[in-house]
Enzyme design. Sequence first.
Site, PDB file in Angstrom:
ATOM      1  N   ARG A 121     -15.218  12.457   8.140  1.00 24.30           N
ATOM      2  CA  ARG A 121     -14.006  13.164   8.599  1.00 24.30           C
ATOM      3  C   ARG A 121     -13.591  14.235   7.596  1.00 24.30           C
ATOM      4  NH1 ARG A 121     -10.149   8.627   8.524  1.00 24.30           N
ATOM      5  NH2 ARG A 121      -8.594  10.213   8.936  1.00 24.30           N
ATOM      6  N   LYS A 181      -8.762  -1.342   5.748  1.00 24.31           N
ATOM      7  CA  LYS A 181      -8.973  -1.831   4.372  1.00 24.31           C
ATOM      8  C   LYS A 181      -7.942  -2.901   4.030  1.00 24.31           C
ATOM      9  CE  LYS A 181      -9.082   2.559   3.419  1.00 24.31           C
ATOM     10  NZ  LYS A 181      -9.327   3.948   3.203  1.00 24.31           N
ATOM     11  N   SER A 190      -7.801   3.845   9.458  1.00 21.80           N
ATOM     12  CA  SER A 190      -8.549   3.878   8.204  1.00 21.80           C
ATOM     13  C   SER A 190      -7.825   3.063   7.127  1.00 21.80           C
ATOM     14  CB  SER A 190      -8.707   5.343   7.774  1.00 21.80           C
ATOM     15  OG  SER A 190      -9.090   5.445   6.433  1.00 21.80           O
ATOM     16  N   HIS A 203       0.833  -1.198   0.000  1.00 17.25           N
ATOM     17  CA  HIS A 203       0.000   0.000   0.000  1.00 17.25           C
ATOM     18  C   HIS A 203       0.866   1.247   0.000  1.00 17.25           C
ATOM     19  CE1 HIS A 203      -3.490   2.522   0.786  1.00 17.25           C
ATOM     20  NE2 HIS A 203      -2.716   3.200   1.608  1.00 17.25           N
ATOM     21  N   ASP A 212     -15.309   2.324   7.396  1.00 20.63           N
ATOM     22  CA  ASP A 212     -14.268   3.312   7.085  1.00 20.63           C
ATOM     23  C   ASP A 212     -14.738   4.258   5.994  1.00 20.63           C
ATOM     24  OD1 ASP A 212     -11.545   4.506   6.889  1.00 20.63           O
ATOM     25  OD2 ASP A 212     -11.704   3.627   4.895  1.00 20.63           O
TER      26      ASP A 212
END
Length: 436
Positions: free
Chosen positions: A168, A187, A183, A82, A161
């Site tokens: 947010r 995922k 967050s 990621h 999320d």
Amino acid sequence: MRMYDVIRKKRDGGKLTAEEIRYFIEGYTKGEIPDYQASALTMAIFFSGMDEEETLELTLAMADSGDRLDLSSIPGIKVDKHSTGGVGDKTSLALAPLVASCGIPVAKMSGRGLGHTGGTIDKLESFPGFRVDIGTDTFLEQVRRIGISIMGQTAQLAPADKKLYALRDVTATVDNMSLIASSIMSKKLAAGADAIVLDVKTGSGAFMKTEEDSLALAREMVKIGTGAGRKMRAVVSDMDQPLGRAVGNILEVREAIDTLNGSGPADFTELVMTLGAQMLLVGDKAGSEEEAADLLREKIQNGSALHKLEEFIEAQGGDASFVADPERFPKAKIIRNVLSPADGYVERIRCDEVGMSCLTLGGGRENKDSVIDLTVGMILKKKVGDPVKKGEPIAEIHAADEAGFSAAADRFLRAYSFSEVRRDPGELIKARIEGR
Ligand code: URA
């Protein structure tokens, strides 16, 4: 349990229990807890913070709020990657086929771009016919068959999320370390991999502007992943200027292909090799960074990595002949240089302005429904520390029309500043972090 009491406890600096966090996340996902109470709690978290245990509980509760992808039918250690995102970040396009060619099963869910940063899914759609909404069964079958698949993130992946992030975004509570870490990691955990390698960006084009904050975010996410039983590694890498030379969908795909051919830009190649080595280490395909680097180089040199990209594109319905012959990709109508207004050295390149310049061309999304022009973008010819003469090209802009070129060139020039004395761009890789 009452939401009022949970909010008040956090407002007063208390520590939330696992039950209280689950109560909030489950209730909010089902629509039983209203937005105003959820925003009050996130604001209380913003000011009072959360400790490690609370952050892990929040992450797990959000990961459990929808489907968890079951990758157990795929043999081997599944390694996900990621990136916290940036301008010119086409890393997955090169990295995924490269590590897959080394025997790491890649079962990856990716997102689309929004604002001034691009998404892997949009870039992959540069290949005519390429499909991202292939469904979980086809996705898993493809990974078992050829070792790689990338699909669009499903709505059922960590829906809590999704809802909370949107809230947010409009209540000024995005930039809190625990909330960002939970967050992202919710995922990643729901996506099912055994090991996760994170690329946390730092600098003007990153979420975290300072190395200190980026390092803290990387450590927080590594702790969460380790706490959830995953093998974790993270790299903090520079995003103080765009990565590589290409910005824009087709241009970035072409740069990723060049890199798998062994002729990519030095900084991008270094990042791909560094992250690739971390993935091979957690995936037990190499015992040391040197061994990993040798294996990655071999797969580039003998053409296996490029062949894996072709197999992957073809398996998802795309025209893979573009990999061997990238000249076939459509080109923008206007391809023209932007010239340096000064003599000296490139001192800075602001990523946000480069990203906005690409957005001006139509290469990014202003909102979720925008249609992207895949051909537009820019190739940077000068990067930080490079010498430059007045009137020399600093970049080549690919635009659909004259008006687009002029607007983008103006914006692009704002990204650059020049100095008489050379400034060293610094190291690309700022830090490496290992989980326990
Ligand atoms: N990216 C995410 O997915 N979540 C955040 O909170 C910030 C960046």
